[in-house]
Scaffold this active site. Structure first.
Site, mmCIF file in Angstrom:
data_model
loop_
_atom_site.group_PDB
_atom_site.id
_atom_site.type_symbol
_atom_site.label_atom_id
_atom_site.label_comp_id
_atom_site.label_asym_id
_atom_site.label_seq_id
_atom_site.Cartn_x
_atom_site.Cartn_y
_atom_site.Cartn_z
ATOM 1 C CG HIS A 68 44.377 63.975 20.578
ATOM 2 N ND1 HIS A 68 45.354 63.143 20.108
ATOM 3 C CD2 HIS A 68 43.238 63.635 19.908
ATOM 4 C CE1 HIS A 68 44.845 62.341 19.176
ATOM 5 N NE2 HIS A 68 43.551 62.629 19.043
ATOM 6 C CB THR A 142 38.613 12.726 46.954
ATOM 7 O OG1 THR A 142 38.101 11.732 47.853
ATOM 8 C CG2 THR A 142 39.580 12.051 45.978
ATOM 9 C CG HIS A 143 34.925 15.268 48.470
ATOM 10 N ND1 HIS A 143 34.073 16.108 47.781
ATOM 11 C CD2 HIS A 143 34.884 14.080 47.815
ATOM 12 C CE1 HIS A 143 33.534 15.465 46.773
ATOM 13 N NE2 HIS A 143 34.013 14.229 46.760
ATOM 14 C CB SER A 265 53.831 41.589 64.130
ATOM 15 O OG SER A 265 52.415 41.492 64.292
ATOM 16 C CE LYS A 270 50.820 31.253 62.526
ATOM 17 N NZ LYS A 270 49.893 32.400 62.485
ATOM 18 C CD GLU A 277 48.381 32.884 53.616
ATOM 19 O OE1 GLU A 277 47.766 32.185 54.417
ATOM 20 O OE2 GLU A 277 49.059 33.875 53.956
#
Length: 435
Positions: A68, A142-143, A265, A270, A277
């Site tokens: 408790h 758009t889209h 890596s 990159k 993300e």
């Protein structure tokens, strides 16, 4: 929440050590109120007030036996009280939820204040970025397909107002969670006077519940978590826009990339949108807490503790993740690189197709039917899509074939990107006042 995503200030709010500090505060205020009423001996107050909070380790050691948490806390705190007999009056007339819900309300208010300060900073960052780019032409999509000319500041302004609304919802939710109760078993004040509850609420800056049945109904806490989820999702919207803008084929936006930073890596070239993300991923964690917390609203009769284990995880995780999201999104916006030349190049890349809507309007004004005009302009546009021939050339060929005269000077005037954004001044005036 794991340490990787826990910022120190918010982490402390949800630490066991701070929780026990708040528990001591609540219990001391209840004792003071009782002493003022003459319900308990006045000389019990000072020894209890002077007793240091128990350590989380000592409480855990006792709880391993008692099973408790509140009893373990009270025993450990009593061990720190001199003379120990004064601790006999602690928790007088109370039930566990009086302590837990009141301290939790204080904890959530503290967390909200941290979040609101960070939200203010992010609103300002978005506002300033949008104002700085009120004239930066880009194509509106758009889209995912080029639509009409726009300015980058317009897109960011939408995020700024969205985050400001999210912040204002959170301000209102602060009131919803700043609700406490010290009403005893099943909430009838059978062993405790309502004056005690009022005393504690006033000194802790909280509001007594309109009614409590040993626990405070969880609708306010559910509202709070929902507001955090909306805020997190607006952050995700910002991040998703950056992710799209940083794609190799688009290359209009770049996250900040520090000296010595590595993107892969395996592939040294990159520059990945890792902050964006991460924001998108963390937002899922905040949204995931809505249903578990909301399911704490229905409990058995006056009280059960099915909500307790959920809230031990969901409330800290939601607050800590939202705090981290606001921090990282501010870092993203403040360091965002905007390639204005690339934006303009992309705007021009379809050979003028983005002016098709204004050409339709212009030709309708000559008296032609909308159906005929649309067919003409669409045929010309499809010719450009298929061949890469500039839109004005395919338009001339289609018009000539159909016997439609074109006012070239007028088309030069309406096929300018600046014409499409000329009515945005009012928006940016509103944005400049956003705080």
């Amino acid at each position: 929440m794991i340490e990787r995503y826990t910022l120190p200030e918010m982490g402390r709010v949800f630490s066991d050590a701070h929780k026990y500090e708040l528990w001591c505060q609540v219990e001391t205020l209840v004792l003071e109120a009782h002493a003022d009423d003459g319900t308990v001996p006045a000389d019990a107050v000072e020894p209890v007030r002077a007793a240091p909070p128990p350590t989380p380790e000592r409480v855990a050691e006792i709880e391993a036996v008692t099973q408790h948490d509140v009893i373990a806390f009270l025993t450990a705190w009593a061990d720190n009280t001199e003379p120990r007999e004064a601790a006999a009056w602690v928790h007088f007339g109370m039930t566990s939820s009086d302590l837990l819900d009141t301290a939790l309300a204080a904890q959530l208010v503290e967390a909200t204040d941290i979040l609101l300060a960070k939200a203010d900073t992010l609103v300002a960052a978005l506002r300033d970025h949008a104002l700085a780019h009120r004239g930066t032409l880009r194509v509106g999509r758009t889209h995912g397909i080029h639509g009409e000319p726009d300015v980058w500041g317009h897109r960011v302004a939408d995020f700024a107002f969205g985050l400001a609304r999210s912040r204002d919802r959170l301000r209102r939710a602060r009131e919803a969670v700043g609700v406490m109760a010290v009403s005893g078993p099943v909430g009838t004040y059978s062993n405790i006077d309502p004056r005690v509850e009022a005393y504690v609420a006033e000194r802790m800056g909280l509001r007594p519940a309109d009614v409590s049945t040993q626990v405070v109904l969880r609708d306010g806490i559910s509202e709070w978590v929902s507001c955090l989820a909306i805020t997190a999702t607006v952050c995700e919207a910002v991040a998703l826009e950056v992710r799209h803008g940083q794609r190799t084929e688009v290359r209009e936006l770049w996250e900040p990339f520090g000296k010595g930073q590595k993107g892969s890596s395996a592939m040294p070239h990159k520059r990945n949108p890792i902050l964006s993300e991460r924001i998108c991923g963390m937002a899922r964690n905040v949204r995931a807490q809505i249903v578990p917390v909301m399911e704490g609203i229905p409990l058995w009769h006056e009280r059960d503790i099915s909500h307790s284990s959920t809230e031990r995880i969901s409330l800290p995780d939601a607050a800590i993740a939202a705090d981290y999201l606001l921090h990282v999104t501010t870092r993203l916006v403040s360091g965002l690189v905007v390639d204005t030349d690339r934006m303009r190049a992309n705007l021009d890349s379809t050979g003028g197709l983005i002016y098709s809507s204004t050409v339709v309007s212009e030709l309708i004004e000559t008296g032609a039917s909308r159906e005929d005009v649309y067919a003409l302009v669409q045929a010309a546009a499809m010719g450009t899509w298929d061949s890469g021939t500039p839109f004005r050339e395919t338009l001339r060929a289609e018009a000539a074939e159909r016997g439609v005269a074109l006012d070239e000077e007028r088309l030069d005037e309406v096929c300018r990107p600046e014409r499409f954004v000329r009515r945005l001044d009012g928006l940016f005036e509103r944005l400049a006042k956003l705080s």
